[in-house]
Design a protein around this motif. Structure first.
Motif, PDB file in Angstrom:
ATOM      1  N   PRO A 117       0.835  -1.213   0.000  1.00  0.00           N
ATOM      2  CA  PRO A 117       0.000   0.000   0.000  1.00  0.00           C
ATOM      3  C   PRO A 117       0.868   1.260   0.000  1.00  0.00           C
ATOM      4  CG  PRO A 117      -0.698  -1.536   1.716  1.00  0.00           C
ATOM      5  CD  PRO A 117       0.598  -2.051   1.171  1.00  0.00           C
ATOM      6  N   ILE A 118       0.384   2.293  -0.685  1.00  0.00           N
ATOM      7  CA  ILE A 118       1.078   3.582  -0.735  1.00  0.00           C
ATOM      8  C   ILE A 118       0.131   4.628  -0.163  1.00  0.00           C
ATOM      9  CG2 ILE A 118       2.138   5.325  -2.210  1.00  0.00           C
ATOM     10  CD1 ILE A 118       2.700   3.046  -4.233  1.00  0.00           C
ATOM     11  N   GLU A 119       0.612   5.389   0.790  1.00  0.00           N
ATOM     12  CA  GLU A 119      -0.202   6.389   1.467  1.00  0.00           C
ATOM     13  C   GLU A 119      -0.255   7.696   0.679  1.00  0.00           C
ATOM     14  OE1 GLU A 119       0.235   8.738   5.640  1.00  0.00           O
ATOM     15  OE2 GLU A 119       0.539   6.563   5.703  1.00  0.00           O
ATOM     16  N   LYS A 120      -1.414   8.320   0.668  1.00  0.00           N
ATOM     17  CA  LYS A 120      -1.598   9.620   0.014  1.00  0.00           C
ATOM     18  C   LYS A 120      -0.525  10.593   0.501  1.00  0.00           C
ATOM     19  CE  LYS A 120      -4.944  13.359  -0.495  1.00  0.00           C
ATOM     20  NZ  LYS A 120      -6.315  13.807  -0.214  1.00  0.00           N
ATOM     21  N   GLY A 121       0.070  11.320  -0.447  1.00  0.00           N
ATOM     22  CA  GLY A 121       1.103  12.300  -0.131  1.00  0.00           C
ATOM     23  C   GLY A 121       2.515  11.747  -0.149  1.00  0.00           C
TER      24      GLY A 121
END
Length: 135
Positions: free
Chosen positions: A23-27
């Motif tokens: 998963p890649i977090e927003k920002g």
């Protein structure tokens, strides 16, 4: 080097692309679009416009805008040149980051991205493909 949270994969419709393995977090910083920094004149003489970005920025030494391109046409093992366009629902945005007076084109997540999701961004309109004057 590219983060280990990404991998190249071949999509039956688009061809090569970049996909999230975690998963890649927003920002979050996702990856850098790498290549050789060349002048506008050099890019005008190059064959194929597939992997170029036209950059325009004001240098610290001059008071006018200088056009440069980043030529990512050579395979170098980095993934940035493989990220596909999405005009409608991109999950990343390109930003120009200056480091030691040189531009680096970096993708940042504009939404949380799940495992297996293709990394995309909006290349720009058809008149100015890959034009980053707006950043």
């Amino acid at each position: 080097e590219d983060k280990p949270i990404l991998k190249e994969k071949i999509d039956s419709y688009k061809g090569r692309g970049v996909f999230a393995t975690k998963p890649i977090e927003k920002g979050s910083f996702v990856l850098e679009y790498r290549g050789e920094l060349i002048t506008k004149e050099e890019s005008d003489c190059s064959e194929g416009f597939d992997h170029f970005y036209i950059l325009v920025w004001t240098t610290t030494f001059f008071s006018y805008c200088v056009p440069f391109s980043i030529d990512a046409s050579q395979e170098d093992g980095s993934l940035g040149r493989l990220v596909n366009d999405d005009h409608k629902l991109p999950n990343c945005r390109m930003k120009r980051i200056m480091v030691d007076k040189k531009p680096h084109l970096c993708l940042f997540a504009i939404e949380d991205t799940a495992i297996g999701t293709e990394i995309t961004y909006n290349y720009g309109d058809t008149k100015w493909p890959c034009d980053l004057k707006h950043i």
